[in-house]
Write an enzyme that holds these catalytic residues in place. Structure first.
Site, PDB file in Angstrom:
ATOM      1  N   HIS A  32      33.204  41.958  25.659  1.00 18.81           N
ATOM      2  CA  HIS A  32      33.871  40.761  25.147  1.00 18.81           C
ATOM      3  C   HIS A  32      33.001  39.517  25.285  1.00 18.81           C
ATOM      4  O   HIS A  32      33.233  38.517  24.605  1.00 18.81           O
ATOM      5  CB  HIS A  32      35.252  40.569  25.789  1.00 18.81           C
ATOM      6  CG  HIS A  32      35.266  40.126  27.218  1.00 18.81           C
ATOM      7  ND1 HIS A  32      35.441  40.988  28.283  1.00 18.81           N
ATOM      8  CD2 HIS A  32      35.182  38.902  27.767  1.00 18.81           C
ATOM      9  CE1 HIS A  32      35.460  40.322  29.408  1.00 18.81           C
ATOM     10  NE2 HIS A  32      35.300  39.044  29.124  1.00 18.81           N
ATOM     11  N   ASP A  43      34.146  48.110  28.972  1.00 17.40           N
ATOM     12  CA  ASP A  43      33.890  46.721  28.584  1.00 17.40           C
ATOM     13  C   ASP A  43      32.486  46.296  29.031  1.00 17.40           C
ATOM     14  O   ASP A  43      32.316  45.565  30.003  1.00 17.40           O
ATOM     15  CB  ASP A  43      34.956  45.809  29.200  1.00 17.40           C
ATOM     16  CG  ASP A  43      34.936  44.410  28.590  1.00 17.40           C
ATOM     17  OD1 ASP A  43      34.021  44.112  27.800  1.00 17.40           O
ATOM     18  OD2 ASP A  43      35.845  43.619  28.900  1.00 17.40           O
ATOM     19  N   SER A  67      33.420  37.411  34.283  1.00 20.19           N
ATOM     20  CA  SER A  67      33.300  38.461  33.272  1.00 20.19           C
ATOM     21  C   SER A  67      31.826  38.789  33.067  1.00 20.19           C
ATOM     22  O   SER A  67      31.020  37.905  32.778  1.00 20.19           O
ATOM     23  CB  SER A  67      33.905  38.003  31.948  1.00 20.19           C
ATOM     24  OG  SER A  67      35.294  37.908  32.035  1.00 20.19           O
TER      25      SER A  67
END
Length: 723
Positions: free
Chosen positions: A82, A218, A650
């Site tokens: 992402h 991810d 992240s």
């Protein structure tokens, strides 16, 4: 390092396990014996060298709102899928949908450049508190205070950035108690090397987002490039891979329960130092309003995107971002309530007040708190207007681009150091990239419907909270057909949404923009006037906070009598953790690892649980290769640890005690979303992609032989096979 920032003198190290986002400098103050007992196998000085102002922690890099990590000397960076989404989207079309299909560069010549993508590698940290505070004139009012601090910030950054390819920032700790100048080298040629299919990178979609058990791959791999002489440079076919001094080799053995890990990265913003009343406002108003407004905008994007394949790609990035914030808000509310966090903060605050009342030297802290509470009460009076104005100028491309062009023309007329930071010369390349990149995110039917929805909301605001620009163009009462027709006419007549014309506008003066008589620009001028006024109001508030909050914070830290890590502020931090499961509710316990079998158990053949055929084939054939975990008898996919993380983490590397990468952080569990307001060791769990799942996909699914050789996983020639 010129000057070392030591925010706290860290003692009683065992109390720090789990909780705390510690600065690199603070790591050096921890008890080495305690760190060794926890599982750290390298010297703390390898993590951070105080003389050089760098170390292994600098292998964690800032990739623009996310974190990444060098995993090879040849400039390879692993981050989240992402976090690389914009690059993947940039090169996707309905005919070549890389979002859906995934991407693997067979050689370096196939790697895809990312417009505006950056990698920042930290170089040094300097305490500039004295310089910042000395810049505020004696007797300055709050607005002058903030402008003086902002001016000094810009001067320090300008001096720092005289070095080529340098990106600097002044970071504020504890609301202005300390200021630190951070110097990083900025690499502007960043290319996509590998991204799994979206059905891997987002497996589970919004259903599984913030949840456990999780089965999501991810991650993505990018590469940073420099000029042939080693200097940072813009994209050029002749550029060569950046040579990373610090990188994290991949730990092929992975992790098991109770293993020691560290999560390194750039956590964005946490709110643990807020006053209880400020926390209560976020619980009572901010998050409920965010859920309300974003919920409507998400429905619009989904409905309009479903009508057109190109539209679906165009809205994908904005939709993903909104979904994330929407669900996060729900988790914040649930966690604030479940953990009684506002009540706990109120009790903690009362304890500090009681402590301070017994000490004459703390009278200033009590006075500061009283003023801060009054400021919060005053701000609450215009909450609805400010919230809606922020959403309008950020989420709807038409008004957003118009306001940006107007502000750019107005600010560029000023000397560089007198401009707002986001419009200084150093930011112009980023602004140019954004003005171009937004074309990929623009889908007129969705944009106009979102505009319509926000106008409707603006026209219901109370008399003291009206948005004058909206009232001027659309009237004070809502009539859907009339408003919709005006928006259609606005978009049809405007050139703002034409990329070529917009690029011309970005270099024009205010007078030239006004002379265009472009209706969307005209609306942008009216809206920009209100944005400027709001900016000044917020500057005044920030000046008051910079005057008052450090005084209160000194009392909080003194009363605590133990190390207290500063709130996250997008600077390099490290948190120490163990691989652990948790109990989400009475009678239930979640183990800390998931497997490939779990991926297939969730497989329904429909989004968001539609395993790509090539992944399913390898899983069903049990082609595990060397990546099977002997204890689990399967390929590990995700794992939990009790690290103290938040947004910005992240893509953070999760590394073992040897400094080897064992996973990539990408989320927190639902029960831990409100960790931003307070750490709860019972449920504080971050979610990581296991490095063995990464390697299994590259090896058994993609047969990415050259990439695996470059990573040192397969023996044989490396760099020449990636050319």
């Amino acid at each position: 390092m010129k000057k070392t920032l030591l925010l706290l003198s860290l003692v009683a190290a065992p109390a720090l396990a789990g909780e705390g986002k510690w600065t690199p400098q603070q790591v050096l103050e921890l008890d080495p014996a305690w760190l060794k007992a926890q599982g750290l196998q390298v010297s703390p000085k390898r993590l951070w060298d105080p003389k050089r102002g760098t170390g292994l922690l600098a292998g964690a890099v800032n990739v623009g709102g996310c974190t990444g990590a060098f995993i090879a000397e040849s400039g390879l960076v692993i981050t989240n899928h992402h976090c690389a989404f914009s690059i993947i989207q940039e090169h996707s079309t309905p005919q070549r949908d890389l979002l859906t299909q995934g991407f693997l560069a067979k050689g370096r010549e196939e790697e895809l450049p990312g417009k505006g993508a950056r990698v920042q590698v930290p170089r040094s940290f300097t305490d500039v508190t004295k310089e910042m505070l000395a810049a505020v004139p004696e007797g300055a009012d709050d607005l002058s205070r903030q402008k003086s601090l902002e001016r000094k910030d810009k001067e320090l950054v300008a001096a720092c950035e005289k070095r080529p390819a340098t990106r600097c920032k002044v970071a504020s700790f504890d609301g202005g108690l300390r200021y630190v100048l951070i110097d990083s080298v900025e690499l502007a040629d960043v290319r996509l090397v590998y991204a799994p299919p979206r059905a891997v990178g987002e497996y589970g979609g919004e259903v599984d987002n913030w949840m456990w058990p999780r089965h999501t791959g991810d991650f993505a791999i990018i590469r940073a490039y420099v000029a042939p002489d080693g200097s940072a440079a813009q994209y050029n076919a002749q550029n060569v891979p950046y040579k990373a001094e610090f990188f994290f080799p991949l730990a092929t053995e992975g992790v098991k329960p109770d293993d020691f890990v560290m999560v390194l990265g750039y956590p964005g913003t946490t709110f643990r130092a807020l006053l209880a009343d400020e926390m209560a406002e976020r619980q009572a108003r901010y998050y409920p309003r965010l859920i309300d407004v974003y919920g409507e905008l998400i429905r619009i994007l989904e409905e309009e995107g479903a009508k057109d394949p190109a539209g679906k790609i165009a809205v994908a990035s904005n939709l993903k971002s909104m979904h994330n914030r929407y669900k996060n808000a729900g988790g914040q509310l649930a966690g604030l309530k479940r953990g009684s966090l506002v009540e706990k903060q109120r009790a903690a605050e009362a304890a500090v007040v009681a402590w301070a009342e017994k000490r004459k030297e703390s009278a200033g802290a009590l006075k500061a708190r009283t003023e801060l509470l009054a400021q919060q009460a005053e701000k609450a009076k215009t909450f609805e207007r400010e919230f809606l104005l922020d959403v309008l100028k950020a989420s709807v491309k038409g008004p957003s681009l118009a306001v940006t062009l107007v502000r750019l023309s107005q600010e560029r007329a000023k000397p560089d150091l007198e401009r707002k930071p986001e419009f200084m010369d150093r930011e112009l390349p980023r602004l140019k990239d954004r003005l171009e990149r937004e074309q990929k995110n623009f889908f007129a039917p969705a944009d106009k419907r979102m505009f319509l929805a926000l106008v409707r909301r603006a026209q219901t605001l109370g008399e003291s909270e009206r948005i004058a620009a909206v009232d001027k163009l659309f009237g004070r009462t809502y009539a859907e057909k009339e408003v919709s027709a005006k928006i259609d006419a606005l978009y049809t007549a405007s050139k703002v949404l034409d990329l070529t014309e917009r690029q011309k506008m970005s270099g024009e003066t205010e007078a030239q923009l006004r002379a265009r008589k472009d209706p969307l620009l005209d609306f942008g001028f009216d809206l920009a006037a209100e944005v400027v006024a709001l900016d000044e109001l917020r500057d005044r508030r920030a000046g008051a906070s910079a005057r008052l909050f450090p005084e209160w914070r000194r009392a909080v830290l003194a009363q605590a009598g133990k190390p207290v890590a500063p709130d996250a502020n997008s600077t390099l931090r490290v948190t120490f953790a163990k691989v652990k499961g948790y109990s989400p509710r009475d009678g239930a316990f979640y183990t800390p690892q998931t497997t490939l079998a779990g991926v297939m158990e969730k497989h329904t053949g429909e989004e968001p649980f539609d395993v790509p055929d090539k992944v399913a084939a390898a899983a069903e054939a049990k082609r595990y290769g060397p990546w099977v975990d002997a204890r689990l008898k399967d390929v590990p996919v995700n794992f939990l640890a009790d690290a103290d993380t938040t947004g910005g983490n992240s893509g953070s590397p999760t590394v073992n005690g040897k400094g080897q990468l064992v996973g990539v952080n990408f989320d927190r569990v639902w029960e831990n979303v409100s960790n931003d307001f307070g750490y709860n060791p019972d449920v504080a769990r971050n979610v990581n992609v296991d490095v063995r799942y990464v390697l299994w996909l590259l090896d058994q699914v993609e047969d990415a032989d050259a990439l695996l050789r470059e990573l040192g996983i397969r023996k044989g020639p490396k760099a020449q096979e990636r050319r």
